[in-house]
Scaffold this motif. Structure first.
Motif, PDB file in Angstrom:
ATOM      1  N   ASP A 119       0.846  -1.185   0.000  1.00  0.00           N
ATOM      2  CA  ASP A 119       0.000   0.000   0.000  1.00  0.00           C
ATOM      3  C   ASP A 119       0.883   1.238   0.000  1.00  0.00           C
ATOM      4  OD1 ASP A 119      -2.707  -0.941   0.106  1.00  0.00           O
ATOM      5  OD2 ASP A 119      -2.333  -1.572   2.166  1.00  0.00           O
ATOM      6  N   VAL A 120       0.363   2.315  -0.569  1.00  0.00           N
ATOM      7  CA  VAL A 120       1.043   3.606  -0.558  1.00  0.00           C
ATOM      8  C   VAL A 120       0.189   4.553   0.265  1.00  0.00           C
ATOM      9  CG1 VAL A 120       1.845   5.536  -1.970  1.00  0.00           C
ATOM     10  CG2 VAL A 120       2.044   3.201  -2.828  1.00  0.00           C
ATOM     11  N   GLY A 121       0.849   5.342   1.103  1.00  0.00           N
ATOM     12  CA  GLY A 121       0.126   6.293   1.929  1.00  0.00           C
ATOM     13  C   GLY A 121       0.871   7.610   2.049  1.00  0.00           C
ATOM     14  N   LEU A 122       0.210   8.586   2.653  1.00  0.00           N
ATOM     15  CA  LEU A 122       0.800   9.898   2.905  1.00  0.00           C
ATOM     16  C   LEU A 122       1.053  10.054   4.393  1.00  0.00           C
ATOM     17  CD1 LEU A 122      -1.430  12.128   0.618  1.00  0.00           C
ATOM     18  CD2 LEU A 122       0.890  11.337   0.176  1.00  0.00           C
ATOM     19  N   ASN A 123       2.234  10.547   4.750  1.00  0.00           N
ATOM     20  CA  ASN A 123       2.612  10.791   6.142  1.00  0.00           C
ATOM     21  C   ASN A 123       2.380  12.255   6.495  1.00  0.00           C
ATOM     22  OD1 ASN A 123       3.648   8.175   6.412  1.00  0.00           O
ATOM     23  ND2 ASN A 123       5.657   8.806   5.680  1.00  0.00           N
ATOM     24  N   LEU A 124       1.799  12.500   7.658  1.00  0.00           N
ATOM     25  CA  LEU A 124       1.679  13.834   8.236  1.00  0.00           C
ATOM     26  C   LEU A 124       1.935  13.702   9.729  1.00  0.00           C
ATOM     27  CD1 LEU A 124      -1.523  15.247   6.509  1.00  0.00           C
ATOM     28  CD2 LEU A 124       0.832  15.943   6.103  1.00  0.00           C
ATOM     29  N   GLY A 125       2.836  14.537  10.271  1.00  0.00           N
ATOM     30  CA  GLY A 125       3.110  14.411  11.685  1.00  0.00           C
ATOM     31  C   GLY A 125       4.066  15.455  12.213  1.00  0.00           C
ATOM     32  N   VAL A 126       4.528  15.206  13.434  1.00  0.00           N
ATOM     33  CA  VAL A 126       5.484  16.082  14.115  1.00  0.00           C
ATOM     34  C   VAL A 126       6.559  15.223  14.769  1.00  0.00           C
ATOM     35  CG1 VAL A 126       3.828  17.928  14.577  1.00  0.00           C
ATOM     36  CG2 VAL A 126       4.140  16.124  16.253  1.00  0.00           C
ATOM     37  N   GLY A 127       7.693  15.856  15.020  1.00  0.00           N
ATOM     38  CA  GLY A 127       8.780  15.166  15.690  1.00  0.00           C
ATOM     39  C   GLY A 127       9.636  16.152  16.440  1.00  0.00           C
ATOM     40  N   ALA A 128      10.511  15.621  17.288  1.00  0.00           N
ATOM     41  CA  ALA A 128      11.403  16.473  18.072  1.00  0.00           C
ATOM     42  C   ALA A 128      12.747  15.778  18.250  1.00  0.00           C
ATOM     43  CB  ALA A 128      10.791  16.781  19.429  1.00  0.00           C
ATOM     44  N   ASN A 129      13.809  16.542  18.101  1.00  0.00           N
ATOM     45  CA  ASN A 129      15.169  16.095  18.394  1.00  0.00           C
ATOM     46  C   ASN A 129      15.594  16.709  19.716  1.00  0.00           C
ATOM     47  OD1 ASN A 129      15.464  14.774  15.889  1.00  0.00           O
ATOM     48  ND2 ASN A 129      16.123  16.649  14.908  1.00  0.00           N
ATOM     49  N   PHE A 130      16.326  15.937  20.523  1.00  0.00           N
ATOM     50  CA  PHE A 130      16.815  16.409  21.812  1.00  0.00           C
ATOM     51  C   PHE A 130      18.340  16.341  21.797  1.00  0.00           C
ATOM     52  CE2 PHE A 130      12.688  14.440  22.253  1.00  0.00           C
ATOM     53  CZ  PHE A 130      11.961  15.454  22.854  1.00  0.00           C
ATOM     54  N   PHE A 131      18.997  17.485  21.935  1.00  0.00           N
ATOM     55  CA  PHE A 131      20.453  17.555  21.819  1.00  0.00           C
ATOM     56  C   PHE A 131      21.087  17.358  23.186  1.00  0.00           C
ATOM     57  CE2 PHE A 131      18.602  20.032  18.372  1.00  0.00           C
ATOM     58  CZ  PHE A 131      19.156  19.371  17.293  1.00  0.00           C
ATOM     59  N   VAL A 132      21.689  16.184  23.383  1.00  0.00           N
ATOM     60  CA  VAL A 132      22.318  15.843  24.662  1.00  0.00           C
ATOM     61  C   VAL A 132      23.754  15.362  24.445  1.00  0.00           C
ATOM     62  CG1 VAL A 132      20.162  15.319  25.858  1.00  0.00           C
ATOM     63  CG2 VAL A 132      21.299  13.535  24.557  1.00  0.00           C
ATOM     64  N   GLY A 133      24.459  15.977  23.530  1.00  0.00           N
ATOM     65  CA  GLY A 133      25.827  15.563  23.217  1.00  0.00           C
ATOM     66  C   GLY A 133      25.911  15.051  21.790  1.00  0.00           C
ATOM     67  N   LYS A 134      26.771  14.069  21.600  1.00  0.00           N
ATOM     68  CA  LYS A 134      26.963  13.502  20.256  1.00  0.00           C
ATOM     69  C   LYS A 134      25.761  12.685  19.786  1.00  0.00           C
ATOM     70  CE  LYS A 134      31.292  14.610  19.321  1.00  0.00           C
ATOM     71  NZ  LYS A 134      31.655  15.406  18.199  1.00  0.00           N
ATOM     72  N   VAL A 135      25.008  12.115  20.713  1.00  0.00           N
ATOM     73  CA  VAL A 135      23.828  11.327  20.384  1.00  0.00           C
ATOM     74  C   VAL A 135      22.609  12.248  20.434  1.00  0.00           C
ATOM     75  CG1 VAL A 135      22.379   9.397  21.101  1.00  0.00           C
ATOM     76  CG2 VAL A 135      24.856   9.240  21.336  1.00  0.00           C
ATOM     77  N   ILE A 136      21.726  12.124  19.442  1.00  0.00           N
ATOM     78  CA  ILE A 136      20.521  12.958  19.380  1.00  0.00           C
ATOM     79  C   ILE A 136      19.296  12.045  19.496  1.00  0.00           C
ATOM     80  CG2 ILE A 136      19.211  14.619  18.008  1.00  0.00           C
ATOM     81  CD1 ILE A 136      21.861  15.204  16.504  1.00  0.00           C
ATOM     82  N   PRO A 137      18.717  11.890  20.694  1.00  0.00           N
ATOM     83  CA  PRO A 137      17.463  11.144  20.801  1.00  0.00           C
ATOM     84  C   PRO A 137      16.339  11.905  20.085  1.00  0.00           C
ATOM     85  CG  PRO A 137      18.486  11.424  22.962  1.00  0.00           C
ATOM     86  CD  PRO A 137      19.225  12.302  21.998  1.00  0.00           C
ATOM     87  N   PHE A 138      15.370  11.160  19.548  1.00  0.00           N
ATOM     88  CA  PHE A 138      14.240  11.807  18.880  1.00  0.00           C
ATOM     89  C   PHE A 138      12.962  11.028  19.138  1.00  0.00           C
ATOM     90  CE2 PHE A 138      15.274   8.671  15.692  1.00  0.00           C
ATOM     91  CZ  PHE A 138      14.073   8.373  15.076  1.00  0.00           C
TER      92      PHE A 138
END
Length: 163
Positions: A119-138
């Motif tokens: 199936d093909v679909g369309l994505n709509l949403g929100v996200g957030a990156n958290f800067f805590v050093g070299k690793v970026i949790p999201f």
């Protein structure tokens, strides 16, 4: 005129490549329609501080139904627009395409052919990156509108590989 346009195009691409950031990582997630957890890989290519593209490949854990094994995987191509960027967090909206693939492998004693669908679909949403050093949790929450309408949540990390 053609030379001026070509020089302008190559200059723009070269300058954007100098300022581009590339991040890669992994993620854990689940979908409301498929109702299973899974693992995936992601990447993000930032053109500038506001815009980027993010491909994702995600595999849902297979389910054994007693009749056969059902498996799903999806490929996403999203555009990110960062509307809030602070020292610790950046928030983005996303829109893109979702390609979902499913397959059922029947047990051999049923003499049924394996089946697959997409199936093909369309994505709509929100996200957030958290800067805590070299690793970026999201964290990312999106709705996929298409053949498999579902809300999907991803939690993961990104690692900058080029800045």
């Amino acid at each position: 005129m053609k030379k001026v346009l070509l020089i302008t195009l190559f200059s723009t691409l070269f300058c954007s490549a100098l300022t581009a950031q590339i991040r890669v990582g992994g993620m854990l997630g689940t979908g409301t329609d498929i109702d299973r957890w899974g693992l995936g890989i992601n990447a993000e290519y930032l053109f500038n501080e506001k815009m980027g593209v993010a491909p994702k490949l995600f595999f849902y854990f297979p389910e054994d139904t007693g009749v056969g094994k059902i498996s799903f995987w999806e490929l996403n191509a999203d555009f990110h627009y960062y509307f809030l960027s602070e020292d610790v967090v950046s928030v983005y909206g996303l829109a893109g395409l979702n390609f979902l693939f499913g397959k059922i492998n029947y047990d051999n004693d049923l003499f049924l052919d394996d089946r697959s669908d997409s199936d093909v679909g369309l994505n709509l949403g929100v996200g957030a990156n958290f800067f805590v050093g070299k690793v970026i949790p999201f964290a990312e929450l999106k709705y996929v509108a298409g053949g498999a309408d579902q809300a999907v949540i991803f939690l993961g990390v990104k690692f900058p590989i080029a800045e």
